[in-house]
Design a protein around this motif. Structure first.
Motif, PDB file in Angstrom:
ATOM      1  N   ASN A 180       0.833  -1.177   0.123  1.00  0.00           N
ATOM      2  CA  ASN A 180      -0.031   0.035  -0.204  1.00  0.00           C
ATOM      3  C   ASN A 180       0.750   0.885   0.018  1.00  0.00           C
ATOM      4  O   ASN A 180       0.558   2.096  -0.982  1.00  0.00           O
ATOM      5  CB  ASN A 180      -0.887  -0.057   1.221  1.00  0.00           C
ATOM      6  CG  ASN A 180      -1.826   1.103   1.064  1.00  0.00           C
ATOM      7  OD1 ASN A 180      -2.548   1.372  -0.024  1.00  0.00           O
ATOM      8  ND2 ASN A 180      -2.080   1.941   2.231  1.00  0.00           N
ATOM      9  N   CYS A 181       1.748   1.315   1.027  1.00  0.00           N
ATOM     10  CA  CYS A 181       2.624   2.572   1.119  1.00  0.00           C
ATOM     11  C   CYS A 181       4.056   2.214   0.596  1.00  0.00           C
ATOM     12  O   CYS A 181       4.857   3.204   0.675  1.00  0.00           O
ATOM     13  CB  CYS A 181       2.610   3.284   2.518  1.00  0.00           C
ATOM     14  SG  CYS A 181       3.356   2.120   3.635  1.00  0.00           S
ATOM     15  N   GLU A 214      -2.114  -8.740   9.968  1.00  0.00           N
ATOM     16  CA  GLU A 214      -1.090  -7.897  10.749  1.00  0.00           C
ATOM     17  C   GLU A 214      -1.306  -6.702   9.820  1.00  0.00           C
ATOM     18  O   GLU A 214      -1.821  -6.694   8.875  1.00  0.00           O
ATOM     19  CB  GLU A 214       0.194  -8.321  10.310  1.00  0.00           C
ATOM     20  CG  GLU A 214       0.706  -9.571  11.165  1.00  0.00           C
ATOM     21  CD  GLU A 214       2.164  -9.920  10.837  1.00  0.00           C
ATOM     22  OE1 GLU A 214       3.008  -9.234  10.846  1.00  0.00           O
ATOM     23  OE2 GLU A 214       2.358 -11.063  10.959  1.00  0.00           O
ATOM     24  N   SER A 215      -0.900  -5.567  10.492  1.00  0.00           N
ATOM     25  CA  SER A 215      -0.971  -4.333   9.784  1.00  0.00           C
ATOM     26  C   SER A 215       0.554  -3.567   9.707  1.00  0.00           C
ATOM     27  O   SER A 215       1.197  -3.709  10.618  1.00  0.00           O
ATOM     28  CB  SER A 215      -2.065  -3.503  10.349  1.00  0.00           C
ATOM     29  OG  SER A 215      -1.907  -3.229  11.755  1.00  0.00           O
ATOM     30  N   CYS A 216       0.458  -2.712   8.401  1.00  0.00           N
ATOM     31  CA  CYS A 216       1.661  -2.005   8.367  1.00  0.00           C
ATOM     32  C   CYS A 216       1.869  -1.096   9.345  1.00  0.00           C
ATOM     33  O   CYS A 216       0.861  -0.083   9.512  1.00  0.00           O
ATOM     34  CB  CYS A 216       1.736  -1.318   7.081  1.00  0.00           C
ATOM     35  SG  CYS A 216       2.890  -0.132   6.729  1.00  0.00           S
ATOM     36  N   ASN A 264      -0.863   1.331   8.631  1.00  0.00           N
ATOM     37  CA  ASN A 264      -2.071   0.669   9.167  1.00  0.00           C
ATOM     38  C   ASN A 264      -2.657  -0.245   8.224  1.00  0.00           C
ATOM     39  O   ASN A 264      -3.717  -0.618   8.651  1.00  0.00           O
ATOM     40  CB  ASN A 264      -2.900   1.530   9.841  1.00  0.00           C
ATOM     41  CG  ASN A 264      -2.299   1.818  11.442  1.00  0.00           C
ATOM     42  OD1 ASN A 264      -2.059   0.894  12.046  1.00  0.00           O
ATOM     43  ND2 ASN A 264      -2.581   2.975  12.008  1.00  0.00           N
ATOM     44  N   GLU A 265      -2.520  -0.133   6.888  1.00  0.00           N
ATOM     45  CA  GLU A 265      -3.004  -1.084   6.244  1.00  0.00           C
ATOM     46  C   GLU A 265      -2.462  -2.558   6.171  1.00  0.00           C
ATOM     47  O   GLU A 265      -1.308  -2.869   6.231  1.00  0.00           O
ATOM     48  CB  GLU A 265      -2.557  -0.483   4.564  1.00  0.00           C
ATOM     49  CG  GLU A 265      -3.333  -1.372   3.277  1.00  0.00           C
ATOM     50  CD  GLU A 265      -4.955  -1.295   3.697  1.00  0.00           C
ATOM     51  OE1 GLU A 265      -5.409  -2.449   3.735  1.00  0.00           O
ATOM     52  OE2 GLU A 265      -5.435  -0.203   3.803  1.00  0.00           O
ATOM     53  N   GLY A 266      -3.372  -3.407   6.155  1.00  0.00           N
ATOM     54  CA  GLY A 266      -2.885  -4.808   6.244  1.00  0.00           C
ATOM     55  C   GLY A 266      -3.306  -5.838   5.144  1.00  0.00           C
ATOM     56  O   GLY A 266      -3.238  -6.981   5.205  1.00  0.00           O
ATOM     57  N   GLN A 267      -3.633  -5.108   3.994  1.00  0.00           N
ATOM     58  CA  GLN A 267      -4.176  -5.832   2.997  1.00  0.00           C
ATOM     59  C   GLN A 267      -3.262  -6.697   1.871  1.00  0.00           C
ATOM     60  O   GLN A 267      -3.343  -7.236   1.540  1.00  0.00           O
ATOM     61  CB  GLN A 267      -5.400  -4.859   1.783  1.00  0.00           C
ATOM     62  CG  GLN A 267      -6.302  -4.573   2.813  1.00  0.00           C
ATOM     63  CD  GLN A 267      -7.361  -5.890   3.353  1.00  0.00           C
ATOM     64  OE1 GLN A 267      -7.426  -6.490   2.716  1.00  0.00           O
ATOM     65  NE2 GLN A 267      -7.674  -5.649   4.542  1.00  0.00           N
ATOM     66  N   SER A 268      -2.160  -5.823   1.992  1.00  0.00           N
ATOM     67  CA  SER A 268      -1.026  -6.155   0.900  1.00  0.00           C
ATOM     68  C   SER A 268       0.467  -6.223   1.551  1.00  0.00           C
ATOM     69  O   SER A 268       1.322  -5.777   0.982  1.00  0.00           O
ATOM     70  CB  SER A 268      -0.880  -5.354  -0.364  1.00  0.00           C
ATOM     71  OG  SER A 268      -1.320  -4.090   0.139  1.00  0.00           O
ATOM     72  N   LEU A 269       0.409  -6.908   2.601  1.00  0.00           N
ATOM     73  CA  LEU A 269       1.833  -7.107   3.146  1.00  0.00           C
ATOM     74  C   LEU A 269       2.315  -8.481   2.829  1.00  0.00           C
ATOM     75  O   LEU A 269       1.782  -9.474   2.757  1.00  0.00           O
ATOM     76  CB  LEU A 269       1.682  -7.370   4.863  1.00  0.00           C
ATOM     77  CG  LEU A 269       0.997  -5.914   5.489  1.00  0.00           C
ATOM     78  CD1 LEU A 269       0.778  -6.504   6.705  1.00  0.00           C
ATOM     79  CD2 LEU A 269       1.871  -4.886   5.200  1.00  0.00           C
ATOM     80  N   MET A 270       3.603  -8.575   2.247  1.00  0.00           N
ATOM     81  CA  MET A 270       4.387  -9.647   2.066  1.00  0.00           C
ATOM     82  C   MET A 270       5.898  -9.843   2.295  1.00  0.00           C
ATOM     83  O   MET A 270       6.358  -8.862   2.436  1.00  0.00           O
ATOM     84  CB  MET A 270       4.256  -9.553   0.367  1.00  0.00           C
ATOM     85  CG  MET A 270       4.938 -10.911  -0.204  1.00  0.00           C
ATOM     86  SD  MET A 270       4.681 -11.009  -1.832  1.00  0.00           S
ATOM     87  CE  MET A 270       6.369 -10.157  -2.190  1.00  0.00           C
ATOM     88  N   ILE A 271       6.280 -10.817   3.058  1.00  0.00           N
ATOM     89  CA  ILE A 271       7.572 -11.150   3.243  1.00  0.00           C
ATOM     90  C   ILE A 271       8.505 -11.091   2.212  1.00  0.00           C
ATOM     91  O   ILE A 271       8.302 -11.734   1.579  1.00  0.00           O
ATOM     92  CB  ILE A 271       7.663 -12.234   4.059  1.00  0.00           C
ATOM     93  CG1 ILE A 271       6.514 -12.331   5.327  1.00  0.00           C
ATOM     94  CG2 ILE A 271       8.977 -12.812   4.530  1.00  0.00           C
ATOM     95  CD1 ILE A 271       6.551 -13.637   6.264  1.00  0.00           C
ATOM     96  N   THR A 272       9.284 -10.249   2.194  1.00  0.00           N
ATOM     97  CA  THR A 272      10.502 -10.323   1.235  1.00  0.00           C
ATOM     98  C   THR A 272      11.741 -10.880   1.670  1.00  0.00           C
ATOM     99  O   THR A 272      12.471 -11.109   0.817  1.00  0.00           O
ATOM    100  CB  THR A 272      10.916  -8.706   0.892  1.00  0.00           C
ATOM    101  OG1 THR A 272      11.170  -7.934   1.888  1.00  0.00           O
ATOM    102  CG2 THR A 272       9.353  -8.200  -0.057  1.00  0.00           C
TER     103      THR A 272
END
Ligand code: ZN
Length: 88
Positions: free
Chosen positions: A36-37, A58-60, A64-72
């Protein structure tokens, strides 16, 4: 005084590794990218984490967005317990 080939300094490395393991402990970190950000942040490794896993629940910390979190990335570091205590 002999013609034997010299042994590599394995004992030295071994001792160093043992001392280090006694004093330090390994901390595993997970790098998460927010779609998101576009912020990368690091948090403590959690069981089940793996690279390119999409996170839910979880949220960023930034947006505070938790829709598009990915482990890199997942990496480990050696922590000095003495330094850790001083931080707090
Ligand atoms: Zn974000």
């Amino acid at each position: 005084m002999s013609e034997e080939p010299q042994l590599p300094p394995i004992p030295d490395i071994g001792i160093d590794a043992i001392t280090r393991k006694k004093r330090f402990y390994e901390k595993i970190n997970t790098v998460v990218k927010c779609g998101n950000c576009h912020e990368n942040y690091t948090r403590e490794f959690k069981k089940g984490d793996y690279t390119f896993k999409k996170l839910s629940g979880e949220s960023c910390p930034k947006c505070n967005e938790g829709q598009s979190l990915m482990i890199t990335e997942i990496f480990s570091e050696w922590i000095d317990p003495k330094k850790e205590k001083k931080k707090k």
